[in-house]
Write an enzyme that holds these catalytic residues in place. Structure first.
Site, PDB file in Angstrom:
ATOM      1  N   GLU A  79       0.804  -1.220   0.000  1.00  0.00           N
ATOM      2  CA  GLU A  79       0.000   0.000   0.000  1.00  0.00           C
ATOM      3  C   GLU A  79       0.839   1.274   0.000  1.00  0.00           C
ATOM      4  O   GLU A  79       0.323   2.358  -0.274  1.00  0.00           O
ATOM      5  CB  GLU A  79      -0.953  -0.007   1.199  1.00  0.00           C
ATOM      6  CG  GLU A  79      -2.068  -1.037   1.045  1.00  0.00           C
ATOM      7  CD  GLU A  79      -2.987  -1.126   2.248  1.00  0.00           C
ATOM      8  OE1 GLU A  79      -2.620  -0.594   3.316  1.00  0.00           O
ATOM      9  OE2 GLU A  79      -4.063  -1.742   2.115  1.00  0.00           O
ATOM     10  N   GLU A 110       7.232 -21.509   8.270  1.00  0.00           N
ATOM     11  CA  GLU A 110       7.707 -20.593   9.310  1.00  0.00           C
ATOM     12  C   GLU A 110       8.777 -21.223  10.196  1.00  0.00           C
ATOM     13  O   GLU A 110       9.432 -20.529  10.965  1.00  0.00           O
ATOM     14  CB  GLU A 110       6.555 -20.108  10.177  1.00  0.00           C
ATOM     15  CG  GLU A 110       5.944 -21.149  11.084  1.00  0.00           C
ATOM     16  CD  GLU A 110       4.891 -20.545  12.003  1.00  0.00           C
ATOM     17  OE1 GLU A 110       5.074 -20.644  13.225  1.00  0.00           O
ATOM     18  OE2 GLU A 110       3.899 -19.977  11.499  1.00  0.00           O
TER      19      GLU A 110
END
Length: 269
Positions: A79, A110
């Site tokens: 963004e 992860e």
């Protein structure tokens, strides 16, 4: 370490609650999150200040995380380009398991402590840059490994975690520890912890971009004009700054491609 994000919910028998009761209790818990963020404003200030200093010298901001935390980093990074008109590689979000993990979980991604540094290596991360690890638990190996290697290579490091005294915070030079406590749904850190991380990311990237001069007054003068709504917004910003009619302001904006350039061209003509 004690992981308060994994503690049993303060609520029980959720399936026996009415829909309204569920919503009221989630909302009650959500209201605690801004208060938890307020307690660590000095930590956010320190991270935002060093990040802006580094970026003024040509550095970049990287986020790494897994699951919800990784997705939030990717969202914030993506963004920045349309909001502030920065190059696409100035703020970069990386998620364990690669871009495919944005939509679907990648099993055990992860848990690989080496992969984050390999992912960052594709961007030639260096001592000019800042790396922020995002991990609600504060124990994610992908994030710990990336931050540790960054420290070894003189890269400035920070983090956003939701438990105190975590391994992620221990390997971060500028830790932000927002203690959000037990979730309404036990262990579901996409809820309060995720909300806290989103709030901190909003504060971090916005305050950094303001320091970099990407905002004038309270306006996004370098935003990308990527749709009709933004072109209309930009046109009215130009009108407000110059006093021009809507038609002339729109033409000026179209010609120069940004609010900043349109206003500057008018003032210096």
């Amino acid at each position: 370490m004690e992981r308060t994000t994994e503690k049993d919910s303060l609520y029980n028998n959720l399936e026996k609650m009415s829909v309204l009761e569920i919503l009221q209790n989630i909302n009650k818990e959500d209201q605690t999150v801004p208060l938890a963020v307020a307690k660590v404003l000095p930590q956010i200030e320190a991270l935002a200040t060093i990040t802006a200093d580094k970026m003024k010298q040509g550095g970049r901001l990287f986020y790494i995380g897994a699951g919800t935390s990784g997705r939030l980093g990717v969202v914030d990074a993506s963004e920045c380009l349309p909001t502030f008109g920065v190059p696409f590689d100035m703020v970069v979000g990386l998620i364990a398991g690669g871009d495919g993990a944005i939509r679907a979980a990648v099993e055990f991604a992860e848990d690989n402590a080496e992969q984050a540094w390999l992912d960052l290596g594709k961007y030639q991360i260096n001592e000019k840059d800042v790396l922020v690890g995002i991990a609600a638990s504060g124990t994610t190996p992908y994030v710990i490994g990336g931050l540790r290697k960054a420290n070894e290579n003189n890269v400035t490091t920070g983090c956003i975690v939701c438990n105190g005294g975590s391994p992620v915070a221990a390997v971060s030079q500028y830790p932000v520890e927002v203690i959000t406590g037990p979730e309404f749904l036990t262990g579901s850190t996409r809820m309060k912890a995720g909300t806290a991380q989103k709030l901190v990311l909003n504060m971090l990237s916005t305050s950094v971009m303001i320091q970099l001069g990407k905002v004038k007054g309270n306006k996004m003068v370098d935003m990308q004009l990527s749709n009709s709504k933004l072109i209309d917004r930009g046109t009215h910003m130009v009108m407000q700054e110059t006093g021009l009619s809507e038609e002339i302001a729109a033409d000026l904006l179209k010609k120069h491609g940004s609010v900043r350039k349109a206003v500057e061209s008018y003032k210096f003509d």
